[in-house]
Design an enzyme around this catalytic site. Structure first.
Site, PDB file in Angstrom:
ATOM      1  N   LYS A 132     115.440 -18.385  44.292  1.00 28.11           N
ATOM      2  CA  LYS A 132     115.945 -17.658  45.456  1.00 28.11           C
ATOM      3  C   LYS A 132     117.449 -17.453  45.278  1.00 28.11           C
ATOM      4  O   LYS A 132     118.143 -18.346  44.768  1.00 28.11           O
ATOM      5  CB  LYS A 132     115.643 -18.493  46.701  1.00 28.11           C
ATOM      6  N   SER A 214     112.326 -17.123  54.673  1.00 29.35           N
ATOM      7  CA  SER A 214     113.263 -16.263  53.994  1.00 29.35           C
ATOM      8  C   SER A 214     113.102 -16.262  52.472  1.00 29.35           C
ATOM      9  O   SER A 214     113.706 -15.450  51.804  1.00 29.35           O
ATOM     10  CB  SER A 214     114.690 -16.699  54.344  1.00 29.35           C
ATOM     11  N   THR A 235     115.003 -24.001  55.827  1.00 29.60           N
ATOM     12  CA  THR A 235     115.702 -24.640  56.936  1.00 29.60           C
ATOM     13  C   THR A 235     114.704 -24.810  58.067  1.00 29.60           C
ATOM     14  O   THR A 235     114.611 -25.851  58.682  1.00 29.60           O
ATOM     15  CB  THR A 235     116.893 -23.773  57.390  1.00 29.60           C
ATOM     16  N   GLY A 237     110.884 -23.109  58.195  1.00 33.34           N
ATOM     17  CA  GLY A 237     109.759 -22.225  57.892  1.00 33.34           C
ATOM     18  C   GLY A 237     109.906 -21.367  56.656  1.00 33.34           C
ATOM     19  O   GLY A 237     108.985 -20.645  56.287  1.00 33.34           O
ATOM     20  N   SER A 238     111.045 -21.445  55.958  1.00 36.19           N
ATOM     21  CA  SER A 238     111.331 -20.459  54.921  1.00 36.19           C
ATOM     22  C   SER A 238     110.639 -20.689  53.575  1.00 36.19           C
ATOM     23  O   SER A 238     110.652 -19.809  52.721  1.00 36.19           O
ATOM     24  CB  SER A 238     112.838 -20.357  54.691  1.00 36.19           C
TER      25      SER A 238
END
Ligand SMILES: *[C@@H]1O[C@H](CO)[C@@H](O)[C@H](O)[C@H]1NC(C)=O
Ligand SMILES: *[C@@H]1O[C@H](CO)[C@@H](O)[C@H](O)[C@H]1NC(C)=O
Ligand SMILES: *[C@@H]1O[C@H](CO)[C@@H](O)[C@H](O)[C@H]1NC(C)=O
Ligand SMILES: *[C@@H]1O[C@H](CO)[C@@H](O)[C@H](O)[C@H]1NC(C)=O
Ligand SMILES: *[C@@H]1O[C@H](CO)[C@@H](O)[C@H](O)[C@H]1NC(C)=O
Ligand SMILES: *[C@@H]1O[C@H](CO)[C@@H](O)[C@H](O)[C@H]1NC(C)=O
Ligand SMILES: CC(=O)N[C@H]1CO[C@H](CO)[C@@H](O)[C@@H]1O
Length: 573
Positions: A132, A214, A235, A237-238
């Site tokens: 990422k 994300s 942080t 759910g990402s």
């Protein structure tokens, strides 16, 4: 309140559990990786047909091929680069990858040579990894670290992130940087997977479907084999949500199991491009629980530059030893129905609940006792609490300012959150295209005034609601081994596996200016949650469920999203 990501994650826990008739080579019980490697006869794979299909290839299959000299890591890099070009440049523009690593081929050649002389350093030796774009890599290698924002293009970080150091030491190759929700979805109400630099990442299972965020590009890249494995960050759910939407196995580790350090250094030896030191964590998004366990075993561990890692149990377990098909036998799995499975509170589709019931039957069939309900005492308070937002807004400003200050160079001139907001306003063509204008969270965060008494009170409440009177209370009250629930506020681990796919007649909804959700064939997942540092157990539970159902193999991406380049196309070229 549930955050956007949590709600979306809950939306994702859906319908049909499709029992696959396909079979992958399976690991045998707790013996794990080493037995698997020995069991594969090297002579079996001498023909082109025996080369692994890169859409699905596992780390162990790739290692077998590398060890047997059927192909090299150079071949792997070439093949994955070609697959990335296919979907980025010719295909339906999934926009999953932002940049590829110009040094990857040279690194692969060196690692191939080393393998010949002294064997492999680890199961990730010569294996491509996509990161990422909020995970720092040294600019000298040729890639940017920008969280998707033009404000960081060309910036130079002082060091590799802690997890990147561990990957490199294990012999892994950083293949590229993945698109993401800009600044890990902490900018405002932007659609998942959109960034100024990368545009809108889309799901490979239905045209223009939401990939969730994300860690959107990480999820999409893993889902169709643009790389062997990926890392994302969570942080709130990402990792869990893109794992859910992209038919993957993913691990959101306990905060403090994997290092966030190694980017810019200032007040706090800084994490990745941060949101909150209290909640950020780095973990794998992969096509199987086995691959996720292999990656986690390498990236977990103490890092003196991230003091949150000092709290973890030592030594780091070998998570591949948890891969036991019987891991659920005799275990007690709790179902926290109140709030977390309530249609009104969560917006869950009724079909979600139906699928979930089937999963519970499967879990019972695997020998576990399902304790239902097993509610969190704090459930109603979590629903209305704004404590998390208070903490994140303060943390983000302090830590992002430190990130900008710690950069060795930043051509945009941006050196603070305030200047970032101005930069976005001044560059509408880059950062504020029509209907992508929200900076509400930036502005809220900028308005905070540091770690006040109210901040510390919210931090304490947040932990109490999520952990003490939340997950830990339920685990103790019902004598449980794990739960099924979103757990980000407690900083606790979540392991997610494929559960099913939206049916073909689902009503297509809108998710953002350029995305739809739900949509036919879009995947959804099932999460196992536990107390801090219970990853070893959770990996076992998720593996047992995955091996029983093999749901990932029941459906593929839509044809135009599937790259066609295979190892046979690059070997010898
Ligand atoms: C960053 O991106 C820019 C623009 O795409 C590119 O020119 C540059 O080579 C990249 N890498 C680094 C380390 O800046
Ligand atoms: C980590 O170090 C910082 C700076 O020295 C300190 O403020 C913080 O309390 C420490 N955190 C933990 C969890 O030890
Ligand atoms: C779901 O939540 C709503 C509103 O919070 C509440 O009225 C309802 O009773 C709940 N349903 C169940 C089954 O608990
Ligand atoms: C934080 O949680 C506590 C306990 O539920 C609650 O009383 C308080 O109002 C919450 N604070 C915020 C800012 O939501
Ligand atoms: C922006 O959003 C508005 C309101 O949803 C919509 O009417 C308009 O068509 C959108 N514009 C573009 C360029 O997508
Ligand atoms: C979709 O099909 C299923 C069974 O074929 C049916 O039960 C369901 O009501 C349908 N849903 C919609 C939205 O049409
Ligand atoms: C590495 C790569 O393929 N990058 C692409 C990312 O997406 C943009 C927009 O589609 C392309 O222009 C890049 O080439």
């Amino acid at each position: 309140m549930f955050s956007f990501a949590q709600i979306k994650w809950l939306h994702g826990l859906v319908t049909l559990v499709l029992l696959s008739t396909c079979f992958l080579p399976q690991l045998e019980g707790a013996a794990g990786a080493s037995t698997f490697l020995k069991n594969r006869a090297p002579t079996e794979a001498t023909s082109i047909e025996a080369l692994p299909d890169l859409y699905e290839a596992s780390v162990l299959e790739l290692q077998n091929g590398l060890d047997a000299s059927l192909f090299t890591s150079v071949d792997l890099i070439k093949a994955y680069f070609a697959r990335i070009d296919e979907v980025n440049l010719q295909g339906p523009a999934l926009r999953a990858i932002l940049e590829t690593n110009p040094s990857a081929l040279a690194q692969a050649a060196a690692l191939d040579a080393e393998r010949k002389v002294s064997g492999k350093r680890s199961l990730l030796h010569g294996i491509p990894v996509v990161l990422k774009d909020n995970i720092a890599t040294l600019a000298s290698e040729g890639m940017n670290t920008t969280a998707g924002s033009f404000s960081l293009l060309g910036s130079i970080v002082p060091d590799d992130a802690g997890v990147v150091k561990k990957l490199r030491a294990a012999g892994a190759i950083i293949l590229g940087k993945a698109n993401l929700s800009e600044f890990a979805e902490f900018r405002g109400n932007l659609p998942s997977g959109w960034s100024g630099r990368g545009g809108q990442t889309t799901n490979a299972y239905f045209p223009s479907a939401d990939p969730c965020g994300s860690s959107s590009g990480s999820g999409v890249s893993a889902s169709i084999g643009l790389t062997a494995v990926t890392l994302g960050t969570e942080t709130d759910g990402s990792i869990t949500c893109p794992t859910d939407h992209n038919n993957l196995a993913g691990i959101k580790p306990s905060v403090g199991l994997t290092s966030r350090a190694g980017g810019a250094y200032s007040i706090f030896p800084l994490p990745l491009i941060p949101i909150s030191e209290h909640q950020d964590t780095v973990g794998p998004l992969t096509r199987s629980v086995t691959d996720a366990a292999i990656v986690l075993s390498i990236i977990a561990g103490i890092d003196p530059n991230d003091n949150f890692t000092l709290a973890q149990p030592s030594p780091v377990p070998d998570y591949t030893q948890a891969l036991d098909k019987n891991a659920l036998v005799g275990k007690r799995i709790g179902v926290p129905r109140s709030v977390f499975l309530n249609e009104t509170d969560t917006g869950l589709d009724p079909s979600v609940l139906a699928a979930f019931e089937e999963a519970l039957d499967t879990i019972r069939g695997l020998g576990a006792t399902v304790v239902d309900p097993a509610d969190l005492p704090s459930a109603q308070e979590i629903l209305v609490s704004n404590n998390e937002t208070v903490v994140l807004d303060v943390d983000f400003k302090i830590q992002l300012n430190a990130w900008f200050e710690g950069l060795l160079v930043n051509p945009s001139g941006v050196r603070s959150l305030a200047e970032l907001i101005t930069f976005d306003n001044d560059n509408p063509a880059l950062e504020e295209p029509v209907n992508f204008t929200s900076q509400s969270e930036f502005i809220e965060s900028e308005a905070t005034t540091g770690m006040t008494a109210a901040y510390f009170q919210s931090l304490a409440f947040d932990k109490e609601l999520g952990a003490t009177r939340g997950i830990d209370a339920a685990l103790q009250a019902f004598n449980l081994d794990a739960l099924v629930l979103p757990a980000a506020i407690a900083g606790y681990p979540i392991v997610t596996v494929p559960l099913g796919f939206y049916p073909d007649n689902v009503t297509i909804g809108s998710a953002g200016p350029l995305t739809v959700y739900p949509a036919p064939g879009v995947p959804f997942g099932l999460s196992f949650l536990g107390t801090g540092f219970s990853e070893f157990q959770l990996v076992g539970f998720a593996y047992a469920y995955e091996q029983k159902t093999m749901t990932r193999l029941a459906r593929k991406a839509f044809p135009a999203a599937i790259p066609t380049t295979q190892l046979k196309d690059v070997i010898g070229n």
